[in-house]
Design a protein around this motif. Structure first.
Motif, PDB file in Angstrom:
ATOM      1  N   ALA A  34       0.815  -1.214   0.000  1.00 37.33           N
ATOM      2  CA  ALA A  34       0.000   0.000   0.000  1.00 37.33           C
ATOM      3  C   ALA A  34       0.849   1.265   0.000  1.00 37.33           C
ATOM      4  N   GLY A  35       2.170   1.116   0.164  1.00 35.74           N
ATOM      5  CA  GLY A  35       3.040   2.289   0.175  1.00 35.74           C
ATOM      6  C   GLY A  35       3.410   2.759   1.569  1.00 35.74           C
ATOM      7  N   LEU A  36       3.467   1.818   2.501  1.00 31.45           N
ATOM      8  CA  LEU A  36       3.814   2.136   3.883  1.00 31.45           C
ATOM      9  C   LEU A  36       5.112   1.443   4.264  1.00 31.45           C
ATOM     10  N   GLU A  37       5.906   2.103   5.117  1.00 29.79           N
ATOM     11  CA  GLU A  37       7.119   1.485   5.644  1.00 29.79           C
ATOM     12  C   GLU A  37       6.987   1.330   7.147  1.00 29.79           C
ATOM     13  N   SER A  38       7.524   0.248   7.668  1.00 28.17           N
ATOM     14  CA  SER A  38       7.437  -0.039   9.090  1.00 28.17           C
ATOM     15  C   SER A  38       8.292   0.942   9.891  1.00 28.17           C
ATOM     16  N   VAL A  39       7.712   1.445  10.989  1.00 25.09           N
ATOM     17  CA  VAL A  39       8.414   2.374  11.875  1.00 25.09           C
ATOM     18  C   VAL A  39       8.671   1.738  13.230  1.00 25.09           C
ATOM     19  N   ALA A  40       7.649   1.081  13.788  1.00 22.80           N
ATOM     20  CA  ALA A  40       7.783   0.508  15.125  1.00 22.80           C
ATOM     21  C   ALA A  40       6.729  -0.569  15.328  1.00 22.80           C
ATOM     22  N   ARG A  41       7.021  -1.446  16.275  1.00 21.65           N
ATOM     23  CA  ARG A  41       6.039  -2.447  16.698  1.00 21.65           C
ATOM     24  C   ARG A  41       6.209  -2.647  18.201  1.00 21.65           C
ATOM     25  N   TRP A  42       5.059  -2.566  18.897  1.00 26.24           N
ATOM     26  CA  TRP A  42       5.057  -2.739  20.345  1.00 26.24           C
ATOM     27  C   TRP A  42       4.050  -3.794  20.745  1.00 26.24           C
ATOM     28  N   ALA A  43       4.147  -4.254  21.975  1.00 27.85           N
ATOM     29  CA  ALA A  43       3.222  -5.253  22.503  1.00 27.85           C
ATOM     30  C   ALA A  43       1.968  -4.599  23.092  1.00 27.85           C
ATOM     31  N   THR A  44       2.064  -3.302  23.365  1.00 26.71           N
ATOM     32  CA  THR A  44       0.936  -2.576  23.965  1.00 26.71           C
ATOM     33  C   THR A  44       0.901  -1.159  23.415  1.00 26.71           C
ATOM     34  N   ALA A  52       7.928  -8.808  21.677  1.00 24.99           N
ATOM     35  CA  ALA A  52       8.834  -9.954  21.597  1.00 24.99           C
ATOM     36  C   ALA A  52       8.017 -11.215  21.385  1.00 24.99           C
ATOM     37  N   GLY A  53       7.058 -11.140  20.474  1.00 20.98           N
ATOM     38  CA  GLY A  53       6.122 -12.237  20.291  1.00 20.98           C
ATOM     39  C   GLY A  53       4.925 -11.994  21.193  1.00 20.98           C
ATOM     40  N   ASP A  86       0.440 -12.394  21.839  1.00 18.22           N
ATOM     41  CA  ASP A  86      -0.846 -12.470  21.154  1.00 18.22           C
ATOM     42  C   ASP A  86      -1.469 -11.114  20.835  1.00 18.22           C
ATOM     43  N   TYR A  87      -0.677 -10.034  20.943  1.00 18.03           N
ATOM     44  CA  TYR A  87      -1.185  -8.704  20.604  1.00 18.03           C
ATOM     45  C   TYR A  87      -0.018  -7.847  20.140  1.00 18.03           C
ATOM     46  N   ALA A  88      -0.278  -7.017  19.133  1.00 23.02           N
ATOM     47  CA  ALA A  88       0.772  -6.130  18.628  1.00 23.02           C
ATOM     48  C   ALA A  88       0.174  -4.800  18.194  1.00 23.02           C
ATOM     49  N   VAL A  89       0.942  -3.757  18.413  1.00 26.59           N
ATOM     50  CA  VAL A  89       0.618  -2.413  17.934  1.00 26.59           C
ATOM     51  C   VAL A  89       1.691  -2.060  16.914  1.00 26.59           C
ATOM     52  N   SER A  90       1.265  -1.840  15.671  1.00 25.59           N
ATOM     53  CA  SER A  90       2.206  -1.595  14.582  1.00 25.59           C
ATOM     54  C   SER A  90       2.063  -0.171  14.073  1.00 25.59           C
ATOM     55  N   VAL A  91       3.203   0.478  13.825  1.00 24.99           N
ATOM     56  CA  VAL A  91       3.209   1.826  13.272  1.00 24.99           C
ATOM     57  C   VAL A  91       3.924   1.782  11.932  1.00 24.99           C
ATOM     58  N   HIS A  92       3.247   2.308  10.910  1.00 20.53           N
ATOM     59  CA  HIS A  92       3.817   2.407   9.568  1.00 20.53           C
ATOM     60  C   HIS A  92       3.700   3.840   9.072  1.00 20.53           C
ATOM     61  N   ARG A  93       4.638   4.244   8.235  1.00 19.65           N
ATOM     62  CA  ARG A  93       4.653   5.594   7.675  1.00 19.65           C
ATOM     63  C   ARG A  93       4.414   5.550   6.173  1.00 19.65           C
ATOM     64  N   ARG A  94       3.614   6.499   5.689  1.00 15.18           N
ATOM     65  CA  ARG A  94       3.428   6.616   4.236  1.00 15.18           C
ATOM     66  C   ARG A  94       4.706   7.164   3.628  1.00 15.18           C
ATOM     67  N   PHE A  95       5.162   6.504   2.567  1.00 14.99           N
ATOM     68  CA  PHE A  95       6.369   6.936   1.890  1.00 14.99           C
ATOM     69  C   PHE A  95       6.250   8.385   1.455  1.00 14.99           C
ATOM     70  N   ILE A  96       7.353   9.097   1.545  1.00 15.29           N
ATOM     71  CA  ILE A  96       7.405  10.488   1.091  1.00 15.29           C
ATOM     72  C   ILE A  96       7.980  10.509  -0.310  1.00 15.29           C
ATOM     73  N   GLY A  97       7.304  11.220  -1.216  1.00 14.94           N
ATOM     74  CA  GLY A  97       7.819  11.389  -2.563  1.00 14.94           C
ATOM     75  C   GLY A  97       7.328  10.406  -3.542  1.00 14.94           C
TER      76      GLY A  97
END
Length: 197
Positions: A166-176, A183-184, A186-197
């Motif tokens: 979709a044009g997103l790059e991974s920035v961070a992933r947390w458990a909460t 670190a593995g 049953d729940y994850a919070v993912s942050v992705h950024r829309r590519f610039i340019g």
């Protein structure tokens, strides 16, 4: 299009909202998602938020209370009826996240998909959901999604593949939502950024 949420017997509308009110009355923090979104807005110097799959508006209403420019979208009219009553000054849109209308707008700094949104969308529409959200982010804007990891639902690997397509790059992933390291589990919070340019 029906979602997996429609097929659950989970409380809806005012009944759903009442659960959060009870938790708040017991002194529990119910604004972890809003806390994280506020910190992400500071990181990208932004003020505009789309709460996708907003339900009764708990996250959007709290962010608006903190002074941010917020809109919410959800396919469930009973949930949005509660949101509209509790947050009458917020723009609430009835729509399926897999088919977002132009009325949702564009140029959001952060889009938040809280409350397990990604495991409740209609099976097979996950890529369309992420495509639609990406188109509504400004370049450099962030998409943050938290959801339970279940064998019969979208995996983190598939989520990341759809996000990249979709044009997103991974920035961070947390458990909460409180940025506990992932670190593995049953729940994850993912942050992705829309590519610039």
């Amino acid at each position: 299009m029906a979602t997996r949420w429609d097929e659950t017997d989970a409380p809806k509308g005012d009944d759903y909202d009442a659960r959060w009110a009870r938790m708040a009355a017991q002194g529990k923090s119910i604004h972890g998602e809003a806390d994280l979104v506020e910190s992400l807005l500071a990181e990208v110097d932004g003020t505009r938020v789309l709460d996708g799959g907003c339900g009764t508006g708990r996250v959007a209403i709290e962010l608006a209370r903190r002074g941010f420019d917020v809109a919410g979208v959800d396919a469930d009219d009973s949930m949005l009826a509660t949101a509209r009553r509790n947050g009458p000054d917020i723009d609430w849109v009835t729509a399926d996240l897999a088919d977002l209308p132009d009325t949702v707008g564009t140029g959001f700094d952060v889009i938040v998909l809280a409350g397990n949104v990604m495991i409740f969308v209609h099976p097979g529409t996950e890529r369309r959901v992420l495509d639609g959200c990406t188109r509504r982010l400004r370049p450099g804007g962030l998409l943050v999604a938290g959801f339970a990891l279940r064998p019969d639902r979208i995996s983190l690997e598939d989520y990341d593949d759809h996000a990249a397509a979709a044009g997103l790059e991974s920035v961070a992933r947390w458990a909460t939502w409180g940025r506990e390291p992932y670190a593995g589990g049953d729940y994850a919070v993912s942050v992705h950024r829309r590519f610039i340019g």
